[in-house]
Scaffold this motif. Sequence first.
Motif, PDB file in Angstrom:
ATOM      1  N   CYS A  88       0.840  -1.209   0.000  1.00 32.96           N
ATOM      2  CA  CYS A  88       0.000   0.000   0.000  1.00 32.96           C
ATOM      3  C   CYS A  88       0.870   1.253   0.000  1.00 32.96           C
ATOM      4  CB  CYS A  88      -0.902  -0.003   1.233  1.00 32.96           C
ATOM      5  SG  CYS A  88      -2.070   1.361   1.276  1.00 32.96           S
ATOM      6  N   HIS A  90       0.070   4.022   1.228  1.00 35.63           N
ATOM      7  CA  HIS A  90      -0.160   4.833   2.420  1.00 35.63           C
ATOM      8  C   HIS A  90       0.943   4.539   3.432  1.00 35.63           C
ATOM      9  CE1 HIS A  90      -2.549   5.743   6.276  1.00 35.63           C
ATOM     10  NE2 HIS A  90      -2.040   6.864   5.807  1.00 35.63           N
ATOM     11  N   LEU A  91       0.850   3.406   4.119  1.00 36.84           N
ATOM     12  CA  LEU A  91       1.869   3.080   5.124  1.00 36.84           C
ATOM     13  C   LEU A  91       2.486   1.702   4.909  1.00 36.84           C
ATOM     14  CD1 LEU A  91       0.275   4.609   8.354  1.00 36.84           C
ATOM     15  CD2 LEU A  91       2.113   5.547   6.946  1.00 36.84           C
ATOM     16  N   GLY A  92       2.279   1.145   3.736  1.00 34.66           N
ATOM     17  CA  GLY A  92       3.030  -0.055   3.388  1.00 34.66           C
ATOM     18  C   GLY A  92       2.419  -1.398   3.735  1.00 34.66           C
ATOM     19  N   CYS A  93       1.166  -1.435   4.122  1.00 34.05           N
ATOM     20  CA  CYS A  93       0.542  -2.737   4.397  1.00 34.05           C
ATOM     21  C   CYS A  93       0.421  -3.531   3.100  1.00 34.05           C
ATOM     22  CB  CYS A  93      -0.859  -2.547   4.990  1.00 34.05           C
ATOM     23  SG  CYS A  93      -0.827  -1.953   6.680  1.00 34.05           S
ATOM     24  N   CYS A 106      -7.129  -2.279   1.070  1.00 37.49           N
ATOM     25  CA  CYS A 106      -6.126  -2.345   2.134  1.00 37.49           C
ATOM     26  C   CYS A 106      -6.823  -2.547   3.488  1.00 37.49           C
ATOM     27  CB  CYS A 106      -5.282  -1.067   2.162  1.00 37.49           C
ATOM     28  SG  CYS A 106      -3.958  -1.157   3.383  1.00 37.49           S
ATOM     29  N   CYS A 108      -5.566  -2.085   6.406  1.00 33.98           N
ATOM     30  CA  CYS A 108      -5.056  -1.249   7.502  1.00 33.98           C
ATOM     31  C   CYS A 108      -5.862   0.031   7.721  1.00 33.98           C
ATOM     32  CB  CYS A 108      -3.587  -0.920   7.256  1.00 33.98           C
ATOM     33  SG  CYS A 108      -2.543  -2.382   7.364  1.00 33.98           S
ATOM     34  N   HIS A 109      -6.067   0.814   6.665  1.00 32.40           N
ATOM     35  CA  HIS A 109      -6.803   2.073   6.831  1.00 32.40           C
ATOM     36  C   HIS A 109      -7.817   2.267   5.715  1.00 32.40           C
ATOM     37  CE1 HIS A 109      -2.638   2.516   8.431  1.00 32.40           C
ATOM     38  NE2 HIS A 109      -3.327   2.786   9.511  1.00 32.40           N
ATOM     39  N   ALA A 110      -8.198   1.164   5.078  1.00 31.49           N
ATOM     40  CA  ALA A 110      -9.326   1.139   4.142  1.00 31.49           C
ATOM     41  C   ALA A 110      -9.115   1.835   2.798  1.00 31.49           C
ATOM     42  CB  ALA A 110     -10.584   1.669   4.816  1.00 31.49           C
ATOM     43  N   SER A 111      -7.876   2.009   2.393  1.00 27.04           N
ATOM     44  CA  SER A 111      -7.668   2.512   1.028  1.00 27.04           C
ATOM     45  C   SER A 111      -8.154   1.459   0.039  1.00 27.04           C
ATOM     46  CB  SER A 111      -6.194   2.805   0.758  1.00 27.04           C
ATOM     47  OG  SER A 111      -5.784   3.971   1.413  1.00 27.04           O
ATOM     48  N   PRO A 123      -6.910   6.708   2.492  1.00 25.72           N
ATOM     49  CA  PRO A 123      -5.853   7.734   2.530  1.00 25.72           C
ATOM     50  C   PRO A 123      -4.640   7.487   1.622  1.00 25.72           C
ATOM     51  CG  PRO A 123      -5.624   6.301   4.422  1.00 25.72           C
ATOM     52  CD  PRO A 123      -6.869   5.871   3.693  1.00 25.72           C
TER      53      PRO A 123
END
Length: 161
Positions: A88, A90-93, A106, A108-111, A123
Amino acid sequence: MAVERVTERRSFLKVAWLSLGVAALAEASWIVVAFLKPRPKAPKSAGSLVVAGPADGFAPGSVTAFPAGKFYLVRLADGGFLALHRQCTHLGCSVPWDEAAGRFACPCHASVFDLRGDVLAPPAPRPLDLFAVRIENGIVKVDVSAPIRRSAFDAAQVTRA
Ligand code: FES
């Protein structure tokens, strides 16, 4: 005599509690340090070429995961290929493919990303990165040595047989 025993017991308990507190503090400190310490990055190996297989083996509109190469090989409806980095932006998930919904979501934060890796829901700040694809003698090969950043999908990113 009884007063001495009570005093000894209190001293012992005081030392025991103090020891437990120090041990707990040391463990908590170790956890914090381990969490904050940067993780070593995997070395980039030059010429990391993944042979995905014959181009005809991938149906148009399909997504095939290559876990070892950390990418998805996407065959678009028009027959073109994209190799999307599964990380991802965003933060790499690690982003799984949702076959039923036809998108990458994703956890982690729903991207959310579409089949071409474009962002459908933030995000994530940009599309999924690409890996270079080439087709030699009908065989699809993906160079996973360095992900390619992009700001949006462009038809020039698609590799055709
Ligand atoms: S890491 Fe994917 S949305 Fe945050």
